[in-house]
Enzyme design. Sequence first.
Site, PDB file in Angstrom:
ATOM      1  N   ALA A  41     -23.488   5.082  -7.872  1.00  0.00           N
ATOM      2  CA  ALA A  41     -23.509   6.562  -8.371  1.00  0.00           C
ATOM      3  C   ALA A  41     -22.432   7.193  -8.223  1.00  0.00           C
ATOM      4  O   ALA A  41     -21.739   7.089  -6.931  1.00  0.00           O
ATOM      5  CB  ALA A  41     -24.992   7.243  -7.993  1.00  0.00           C
TER       6      ALA A  41
ATOM      7  N   ARG B  75      -5.899   8.663 -16.806  1.00  0.00           N
ATOM      8  CA  ARG B  75      -6.599   8.982 -17.886  1.00  0.00           C
ATOM      9  C   ARG B  75      -8.249   9.205 -17.792  1.00  0.00           C
ATOM     10  O   ARG B  75      -8.800   8.271 -17.489  1.00  0.00           O
ATOM     11  CB  ARG B  75      -6.632   7.873 -19.045  1.00  0.00           C
ATOM     12  CG  ARG B  75      -5.004   7.819 -19.367  1.00  0.00           C
ATOM     13  CD  ARG B  75      -4.595   6.619 -20.322  1.00  0.00           C
ATOM     14  NE  ARG B  75      -4.333   5.497 -19.525  1.00  0.00           N
ATOM     15  CZ  ARG B  75      -3.818   4.219 -20.102  1.00  0.00           C
ATOM     16  NH1 ARG B  75      -3.755   4.002 -21.372  1.00  0.00           N
ATOM     17  NH2 ARG B  75      -3.784   3.350 -19.000  1.00  0.00           N
TER      18      ARG B  75
ATOM     19  N   PHE C 144     -21.662  -2.192 -10.995  1.00  0.00           N
ATOM     20  CA  PHE C 144     -21.799  -0.837 -11.701  1.00  0.00           C
ATOM     21  C   PHE C 144     -22.802  -0.141 -11.621  1.00  0.00           C
ATOM     22  O   PHE C 144     -23.269   0.523 -12.565  1.00  0.00           O
ATOM     23  CB  PHE C 144     -21.638  -1.439 -13.270  1.00  0.00           C
ATOM     24  CG  PHE C 144     -19.972  -1.827 -13.623  1.00  0.00           C
ATOM     25  CD1 PHE C 144     -19.074  -1.102 -13.938  1.00  0.00           C
ATOM     26  CD2 PHE C 144     -19.778  -3.120 -13.549  1.00  0.00           C
ATOM     27  CE1 PHE C 144     -17.832  -1.349 -14.361  1.00  0.00           C
ATOM     28  CE2 PHE C 144     -18.461  -3.616 -13.944  1.00  0.00           C
ATOM     29  CZ  PHE C 144     -17.659  -2.790 -14.014  1.00  0.00           C
ATOM     30  N   LEU C 145     -23.622  -0.336 -10.370  1.00  0.00           N
ATOM     31  CA  LEU C 145     -24.696   0.583  -9.954  1.00  0.00           C
ATOM     32  C   LEU C 145     -24.476   1.499  -8.850  1.00  0.00           C
ATOM     33  O   LEU C 145     -25.155   1.656  -8.130  1.00  0.00           O
ATOM     34  CB  LEU C 145     -25.893  -0.420  -9.708  1.00  0.00           C
ATOM     35  CG  LEU C 145     -26.440  -1.042 -10.946  1.00  0.00           C
ATOM     36  CD1 LEU C 145     -27.819  -1.782 -10.226  1.00  0.00           C
ATOM     37  CD2 LEU C 145     -26.843   0.053 -11.779  1.00  0.00           C
TER      38      LEU C 145
ATOM     39  N   VAL D 224      -1.829  -3.973 -20.396  1.00  0.00           N
ATOM     40  CA  VAL D 224      -2.285  -5.288 -20.796  1.00  0.00           C
ATOM     41  C   VAL D 224      -1.173  -6.261 -20.959  1.00  0.00           C
ATOM     42  O   VAL D 224      -1.177  -7.455 -20.594  1.00  0.00           O
ATOM     43  CB  VAL D 224      -2.995  -5.085 -21.866  1.00  0.00           C
ATOM     44  CG1 VAL D 224      -3.540  -6.481 -22.477  1.00  0.00           C
ATOM     45  CG2 VAL D 224      -4.553  -4.307 -21.475  1.00  0.00           C
TER      46      VAL D 224
ATOM     47  N   THR E  66      -4.051   1.579 -28.111  1.00  0.00           N
ATOM     48  CA  THR E  66      -4.834   1.942 -29.359  1.00  0.00           C
ATOM     49  C   THR E  66      -5.656   3.216 -28.920  1.00  0.00           C
ATOM     50  O   THR E  66      -6.762   2.792 -28.581  1.00  0.00           O
ATOM     51  CB  THR E  66      -5.690   0.736 -29.551  1.00  0.00           C
ATOM     52  OG1 THR E  66      -6.628   0.396 -28.328  1.00  0.00           O
ATOM     53  CG2 THR E  66      -4.886  -0.544 -30.357  1.00  0.00           C
TER      54      THR E  66
ATOM     55  N   CYS F 169     -10.297   2.523 -20.671  1.00  0.00           N
ATOM     56  CA  CYS F 169     -10.998   1.854 -21.539  1.00  0.00           C
ATOM     57  C   CYS F 169     -12.336   2.423 -21.882  1.00  0.00           C
ATOM     58  O   CYS F 169     -12.583   2.697 -23.174  1.00  0.00           O
ATOM     59  CB  CYS F 169     -11.472   0.288 -20.751  1.00  0.00           C
ATOM     60  SG  CYS F 169      -9.787  -0.684 -20.887  1.00  0.00           S
TER      61      CYS F 169
ATOM     62  N   ARG G 205      -9.845  -5.456 -15.064  1.00  0.00           N
ATOM     63  CA  ARG G 205     -10.168  -4.325 -14.361  1.00  0.00           C
ATOM     64  C   ARG G 205      -8.894  -3.727 -13.645  1.00  0.00           C
ATOM     65  O   ARG G 205      -8.057  -4.538 -12.946  1.00  0.00           O
ATOM     66  CB  ARG G 205     -11.160  -4.592 -13.446  1.00  0.00           C
ATOM     67  CG  ARG G 205     -12.327  -4.971 -13.787  1.00  0.00           C
ATOM     68  CD  ARG G 205     -13.390  -5.422 -12.357  1.00  0.00           C
ATOM     69  NE  ARG G 205     -12.774  -6.513 -11.717  1.00  0.00           N
ATOM     70  CZ  ARG G 205     -12.849  -6.927 -10.625  1.00  0.00           C
ATOM     71  NH1 ARG G 205     -13.926  -6.267  -9.987  1.00  0.00           N
ATOM     72  NH2 ARG G 205     -12.308  -8.054 -10.126  1.00  0.00           N
TER      73      ARG G 205
END
Length: 433
Positions: free
Chosen positions: A255, A331, A252-253, A11, A86, A263, A154
């Site tokens: 599969a 990650r 975000f659809l 970031v 964090t 995140c 992103r």
Amino acid sequence: MRLTMIGSGYVGLVSGACFADFGHDVICVDKDEAKIASLRDGRMPIYEPGLDHLVATNVAAGRLKFTTDLAEGVKDADAVFIAVGTPSRRGDGHADLRYVHAAAEEIARSVTGFTVIVTKSTVPVGTGDEVERIIREANPSADIAVASNPEFLREGAAIDDFKRPDRIVIGSDEERAVDVMRAIYRPLYLNKSPLVVMTRRGAELTKYAANAFLATKITFINEIADLCEKVGADVQDVARGIGFDNRIGSKFLHAGPGYGGSCFPKDTLALLKTSQDFDAPQRIVEAVVAVNDNRKRAMGRKVIAAMGGDVRGKTIAVLGLTFKPNTDDMRDSPAIAVVRTLQDAGAKVRAFDPEGMEQAKLVIENVTYCEGPYEAMTGADGLAIVTEWDAFRALDLARVKSLLGQSVLIDLRNIYPRADVEKAGLAYHGVGR
């Protein structure tokens, strides 16, 4: 304006370079001397398309500098952004704020003149209050205002996201702070990017709420995919059918094997911990986290089932190890669970990833890492595509068949049409199809 970025990770580095490209004078501060030395030499600590060029251009122009000296970096700054890590705290899942608090203490000793302290890191509700308390306690005379400015970048598309954002969220009740933040983001005026001003706590919660909602969309379509397999439907058809509804949207659809990365896993967990602290349960998010955790190993079992139910002594080629394409980030990557599930069942794994293999070697052992996709398939019985890198979208399927002992292709990202794969003589197994 003179800006300081505390933390030169994903970031901090992307934000600092983009701010410098807007024309601001930016200093990126990090305690890691090796990282700062690498950045000064033009070597990036992360893979992000275009970042190396952006950094080099602004360093050459004198607008972007790197240092380990926080005091020197903070002195005379108009705004200081806290962009440290964090991570989830071990043991309870809360966001670990020790680096944020430590940065606040050091900043307090170094600020001069009116300075806006901005939390750029993803932090739980109320963190800005604590940052302000720490600074005022350490330096009562400091002329500061604390604001929240969460990032919505992103991985793999971060530079474009920063320069052409859907929105810019500013959390502050102090007009002086809002004025400074408006000036910082003024270069985006021509893009007409909406600047949304709200309370500091509202801004902190907005980041978590956004990521939790996107994680929910991913998990929803993954469960619909499971139902599609049972009833004989194709999840891609269903996703298109609902995605054209403007109230739902198509993003975000897709599969697949579940979400990962830096995140969604930690932010959904941190939101749950915050909701517990405030006695406001988030039952939907609880279900999302549980379903996603289970799905990753389930995808490993899917590969095993596609190989006939027994992979002991067999070799599986795995293409894609990072949690998504265009990053080297491992990650919480679904590939970790997929590979370990195969290994637990007695399979040998040969793997290739365009950017993530060095990071993968740190978390996945006993894997044969290869130099290319076809090398990974050589001597393998079946192929599993786990991450949808562009390099895997146009494989020579006839060559793939010639290399695989059992001629089985398991496409966990649905990047191939079934008909094309079967025409090449391969057995095809997708997700929700």
